[in-house]
Design a protein around this motif. Structure first.
Motif, PDB file in Angstrom:
ATOM      1  N   ALA A 168     -11.819 -35.398 -11.579  1.00 22.62           N
ATOM      2  CA  ALA A 168     -12.351 -36.103 -10.360  1.00 22.62           C
ATOM      3  C   ALA A 168     -13.628 -36.699 -10.707  1.00 22.62           C
ATOM      4  O   ALA A 168     -14.233 -36.555 -11.543  1.00 22.62           O
ATOM      5  CB  ALA A 168     -12.591 -34.815  -9.353  1.00 22.62           C
ATOM      6  N   GLY A 169     -13.571 -37.939 -10.106  1.00 21.97           N
ATOM      7  CA  GLY A 169     -14.789 -38.883 -10.106  1.00 21.97           C
ATOM      8  C   GLY A 169     -14.740 -39.750 -11.394  1.00 21.97           C
ATOM      9  O   GLY A 169     -15.242 -40.742 -11.629  1.00 21.97           O
ATOM     10  N   SER A 170     -13.518 -39.612 -12.193  1.00 21.65           N
ATOM     11  CA  SER A 170     -13.333 -40.699 -13.398  1.00 21.65           C
ATOM     12  C   SER A 170     -12.348 -41.880 -12.751  1.00 21.65           C
ATOM     13  O   SER A 170     -12.103 -41.931 -11.562  1.00 21.65           O
ATOM     14  CB  SER A 170     -12.536 -39.886 -14.426  1.00 21.65           C
ATOM     15  OG  SER A 170     -11.152 -39.588 -14.067  1.00 21.65           O
ATOM     16  N   TYR A 171     -12.572 -42.754 -13.842  1.00 27.47           N
ATOM     17  CA  TYR A 171     -12.111 -44.298 -13.453  1.00 27.47           C
ATOM     18  C   TYR A 171     -10.476 -43.920 -13.220  1.00 27.47           C
ATOM     19  O   TYR A 171      -9.932 -43.415 -14.071  1.00 27.47           O
ATOM     20  CB  TYR A 171     -12.426 -45.154 -14.522  1.00 27.47           C
ATOM     21  CG  TYR A 171     -12.055 -46.591 -14.478  1.00 27.47           C
ATOM     22  CD1 TYR A 171     -12.127 -47.214 -13.150  1.00 27.47           C
ATOM     23  CD2 TYR A 171     -10.991 -47.095 -15.373  1.00 27.47           C
ATOM     24  CE1 TYR A 171     -11.542 -48.588 -13.024  1.00 27.47           C
ATOM     25  CE2 TYR A 171     -10.437 -48.448 -15.282  1.00 27.47           C
ATOM     26  CZ  TYR A 171     -10.729 -49.060 -14.065  1.00 27.47           C
ATOM     27  OH  TYR A 171     -10.380 -50.314 -13.810  1.00 27.47           O
ATOM     28  N   ASN A 172     -10.202 -44.660 -12.075  1.00 29.16           N
ATOM     29  CA  ASN A 172      -8.762 -44.671 -11.913  1.00 29.16           C
ATOM     30  C   ASN A 172      -8.061 -46.331 -12.187  1.00 29.16           C
ATOM     31  O   ASN A 172      -8.457 -47.095 -11.343  1.00 29.16           O
ATOM     32  CB  ASN A 172      -8.480 -44.477 -10.475  1.00 29.16           C
ATOM     33  CG  ASN A 172      -7.105 -44.744  -9.820  1.00 29.16           C
ATOM     34  OD1 ASN A 172      -6.110 -44.890 -10.572  1.00 29.16           O
ATOM     35  ND2 ASN A 172      -6.851 -44.587  -8.511  1.00 29.16           N
ATOM     36  N   PRO A 173      -7.656 -46.363 -13.319  1.00 33.41           N
ATOM     37  CA  PRO A 173      -7.188 -47.693 -13.698  1.00 33.41           C
ATOM     38  C   PRO A 173      -5.923 -48.321 -12.682  1.00 33.41           C
ATOM     39  O   PRO A 173      -5.505 -49.434 -12.934  1.00 33.41           O
ATOM     40  CB  PRO A 173      -6.612 -47.481 -14.963  1.00 33.41           C
ATOM     41  CG  PRO A 173      -6.126 -46.124 -15.337  1.00 33.41           C
ATOM     42  CD  PRO A 173      -7.107 -45.248 -14.283  1.00 33.41           C
ATOM     43  N   LEU A 174      -5.117 -47.198 -11.874  1.00 37.82           N
ATOM     44  CA  LEU A 174      -4.168 -47.568 -11.208  1.00 37.82           C
ATOM     45  C   LEU A 174      -4.614 -47.692  -9.601  1.00 37.82           C
ATOM     46  O   LEU A 174      -3.861 -47.821  -8.688  1.00 37.82           O
ATOM     47  CB  LEU A 174      -3.001 -46.504 -11.262  1.00 37.82           C
ATOM     48  CG  LEU A 174      -2.477 -46.340 -12.625  1.00 37.82           C
ATOM     49  CD1 LEU A 174      -1.656 -45.019 -12.544  1.00 37.82           C
ATOM     50  CD2 LEU A 174      -1.776 -47.547 -13.096  1.00 37.82           C
ATOM     51  N   ASN A 175      -5.944 -48.085  -9.535  1.00 39.78           N
ATOM     52  CA  ASN A 175      -6.414 -48.333  -8.241  1.00 39.78           C
ATOM     53  C   ASN A 175      -5.806 -49.439  -7.452  1.00 39.78           C
ATOM     54  O   ASN A 175      -5.271 -50.576  -8.202  1.00 39.78           O
ATOM     55  CB  ASN A 175      -7.949 -48.493  -8.366  1.00 39.78           C
ATOM     56  CG  ASN A 175      -8.352 -49.655  -8.834  1.00 39.78           C
ATOM     57  OD1 ASN A 175      -8.144 -50.872  -8.358  1.00 39.78           O
ATOM     58  ND2 ASN A 175      -8.850 -49.582 -10.164  1.00 39.78           N
ATOM     59  N   ALA A 176      -5.698 -49.571  -6.317  1.00 39.80           N
ATOM     60  CA  ALA A 176      -5.165 -50.820  -5.387  1.00 39.80           C
ATOM     61  C   ALA A 176      -5.422 -52.082  -5.991  1.00 39.80           C
ATOM     62  O   ALA A 176      -4.619 -53.032  -6.078  1.00 39.80           O
ATOM     63  CB  ALA A 176      -5.514 -50.434  -3.928  1.00 39.80           C
ATOM     64  N   ASN A 200     -11.725 -48.663 -19.527  1.00 37.58           N
ATOM     65  CA  ASN A 200     -12.157 -47.182 -19.527  1.00 37.58           C
ATOM     66  C   ASN A 200     -13.511 -46.715 -20.246  1.00 37.58           C
ATOM     67  O   ASN A 200     -14.039 -45.887 -19.735  1.00 37.58           O
ATOM     68  CB  ASN A 200     -11.231 -46.387 -20.360  1.00 37.58           C
ATOM     69  CG  ASN A 200      -9.573 -46.094 -19.579  1.00 37.58           C
ATOM     70  OD1 ASN A 200      -9.626 -46.099 -18.422  1.00 37.58           O
ATOM     71  ND2 ASN A 200      -8.381 -45.928 -20.312  1.00 37.58           N
ATOM     72  N   ALA A 201     -13.881 -47.447 -21.246  1.00 36.84           N
ATOM     73  CA  ALA A 201     -15.057 -47.573 -21.803  1.00 36.84           C
ATOM     74  C   ALA A 201     -16.122 -47.977 -21.103  1.00 36.84           C
ATOM     75  O   ALA A 201     -17.176 -47.230 -20.865  1.00 36.84           O
ATOM     76  CB  ALA A 201     -15.053 -48.292 -23.315  1.00 36.84           C
ATOM     77  N   MET A 202     -15.880 -49.120 -20.418  1.00 41.37           N
ATOM     78  CA  MET A 202     -16.933 -49.588 -19.503  1.00 41.37           C
ATOM     79  C   MET A 202     -17.228 -48.622 -18.389  1.00 41.37           C
ATOM     80  O   MET A 202     -18.578 -48.416 -17.796  1.00 41.37           O
ATOM     81  CB  MET A 202     -16.661 -50.735 -18.873  1.00 41.37           C
ATOM     82  CG  MET A 202     -16.865 -52.083 -19.992  1.00 41.37           C
ATOM     83  SD  MET A 202     -16.685 -53.634 -19.166  1.00 41.37           S
ATOM     84  CE  MET A 202     -14.935 -53.650 -18.598  1.00 41.37           C
ATOM     85  N   ALA A 203     -16.342 -48.021 -17.817  1.00 39.70           N
ATOM     86  CA  ALA A 203     -16.245 -47.177 -16.716  1.00 39.70           C
ATOM     87  C   ALA A 203     -17.016 -45.773 -17.194  1.00 39.70           C
ATOM     88  O   ALA A 203     -17.679 -45.089 -16.068  1.00 39.70           O
ATOM     89  CB  ALA A 203     -15.019 -46.730 -16.155  1.00 39.70           C
ATOM     90  N   ARG A 204     -16.793 -45.285 -18.241  1.00 37.76           N
ATOM     91  CA  ARG A 204     -17.697 -44.219 -18.771  1.00 37.76           C
ATOM     92  C   ARG A 204     -19.062 -44.506 -18.916  1.00 37.76           C
ATOM     93  O   ARG A 204     -19.828 -43.488 -18.513  1.00 37.76           O
ATOM     94  CB  ARG A 204     -17.054 -43.806 -20.002  1.00 37.76           C
ATOM     95  CG  ARG A 204     -15.836 -43.090 -19.975  1.00 37.76           C
ATOM     96  CD  ARG A 204     -15.425 -42.276 -21.247  1.00 37.76           C
ATOM     97  NE  ARG A 204     -15.180 -43.364 -22.395  1.00 37.76           N
ATOM     98  CZ  ARG A 204     -13.901 -43.715 -22.594  1.00 37.76           C
ATOM     99  NH1 ARG A 204     -12.994 -43.306 -21.861  1.00 37.76           N
ATOM    100  NH2 ARG A 204     -13.902 -44.642 -23.669  1.00 37.76           N
ATOM    101  N   GLU A 205     -19.258 -45.787 -19.184  1.00 44.18           N
ATOM    102  CA  GLU A 205     -20.845 -46.154 -19.142  1.00 44.18           C
ATOM    103  C   GLU A 205     -21.378 -46.310 -17.727  1.00 44.18           C
ATOM    104  O   GLU A 205     -22.632 -45.847 -17.387  1.00 44.18           O
ATOM    105  CB  GLU A 205     -21.025 -47.332 -20.144  1.00 44.18           C
ATOM    106  CG  GLU A 205     -20.614 -47.283 -21.398  1.00 44.18           C
ATOM    107  CD  GLU A 205     -21.748 -46.368 -22.199  1.00 44.18           C
ATOM    108  OE1 GLU A 205     -22.927 -46.434 -21.936  1.00 44.18           O
ATOM    109  OE2 GLU A 205     -21.161 -45.592 -23.021  1.00 44.18           O
ATOM    110  N   SER A 206     -20.917 -47.100 -16.966  1.00 48.56           N
ATOM    111  CA  SER A 206     -21.077 -47.360 -15.515  1.00 48.56           C
ATOM    112  C   SER A 206     -20.336 -47.739 -14.535  1.00 48.56           C
ATOM    113  O   SER A 206     -19.659 -48.950 -14.795  1.00 48.56           O
ATOM    114  CB  SER A 206     -22.329 -48.370 -15.658  1.00 48.56           C
ATOM    115  OG  SER A 206     -22.708 -48.777 -14.437  1.00 48.56           O
TER     116      SER A 206
END
Length: 275
Positions: free
Chosen positions: A119-127, A71-77
């Motif tokens: 919307a646009g945030s990281y989805n940790p439950l992605n396929a 989650n932290a990495m996704a907020r950065e890039s």
């Protein structure tokens, strides 16, 4: 049968190898539309993804990566996160858009529908982190499936060393083949802790990982190897349920009619490893 060790171990194996199907919600006008989501229901501090081809179990990928780190990495890039996904899974087609929510996503609780993922945030439950792979831990069901970090003293978080993966875990017809099948990986360079563990068939193998046995002589299962890595004796680990809720209590598990049918099918297939 439901209370016997055989049935209990069957439940543990069945639940850990079955993705839980739940739902979040997307708001469309005044209505909230159900969005199906998958998550793993495995053990605290370790989750895995199995890959079969032609009915042959060819690989199991174990991850110990914390949800909070990603989650932290996704907020950065999110671009960097997508690059890591491509590297870890060996799938060059993964795009940042595959890893984010396209709309605001809500969870439903006693207080009504509450925003879980903008919307646009990281989805940790992605396929690529559920049905197609295991990059990091899925986390809990509350607060939009996000979970508090596990304390570093949590007994379920594996502490692996290369030496501990060299022998005595996996056997094929009595031959110890641990070192040639288990491959540790580190996300932060060679000096960092082991963050993933890959179990895969060697090239040209004409057998399945299902043919392996564990140190206690039981037939290999991904759950069984996890328990062997913890170093627990067979009877102690049969009763160990941390991180894997009772099937009758977890709303993400199938209902009793479905679960009983699945158990009947499991026993009919004659899997002695569950005894």
């Amino acid at each position: 049968m439901a209370g016997s060790p055989v049935a209990r171990q069957a439940w543990l194996h069945l639940a850990s190898e079955t993705l839980a199907l739940g739902c979040l919600f997307e708001r469309r006008g005044a209505a909230h539309i159900r969005i199906p989501v998958h998550r793993r229901q495995q053990m605290a501090g370790c989750e895995w993804h199995s890959q079969r081809s032609g009915g042959v179990l060819r690989s199991v990928s174990y991850t110990f990566e914390a949800l909070e780190d990603w989650n932290a990495m996704a907020r950065e890039s999110i671009e960097d996160v997508a690059a890591l996904y491509r590297h870890i899974l060996g799938r060059p087609e993964i795009r940042p858009a595959d890893l984010t929510w396209s709309a605001d996503i809500y969870r439903r609780g006693p207080e009504g529908h509450v925003l879980a993922f903008p919307a646009g945030s990281y989805n940790p439950l992605n396929a690529w982190n559920t049905v197609r792979g295991a990059v990091h831990l899925n986390g809990g069901m509350a607060a939009g499936f996000e979970a508090s970090p596990l304390p570093m003293t949590d007994p379920g978080r594996l502490r692996l060393t290369d030496a501990g993966l060299e022998r005595g875990l996996l056997f094929l017809r009595g031959r110890d083949c641990t070192a040639e099948l288990l491959h540790p990986a580190r996300r932060e360079g060679w000096a960092g802790p082991i963050s993933r563990l890959e179990l895969r068939l060697p090239g040209g193998a004409d057998w399945s990982l299902d043919d392996l046995t564990l140190p206690d002589g039981e037939r290999f299962t991904p759950l069984g190897l996890f328990q062997a890595l913890l170093g627990e004796p067979a009877w102690a680990r049969e009763g160990r349920r941390r991180g894997l809720a009772e099937p009758t209590r977890d709303p993400m598990l199938p209902g009793p009619l479905v679960s009983r049918a699945m158990l009947r099918q499991l026993f009919a297939s004659g899997r002695p490893a569950l005894a």
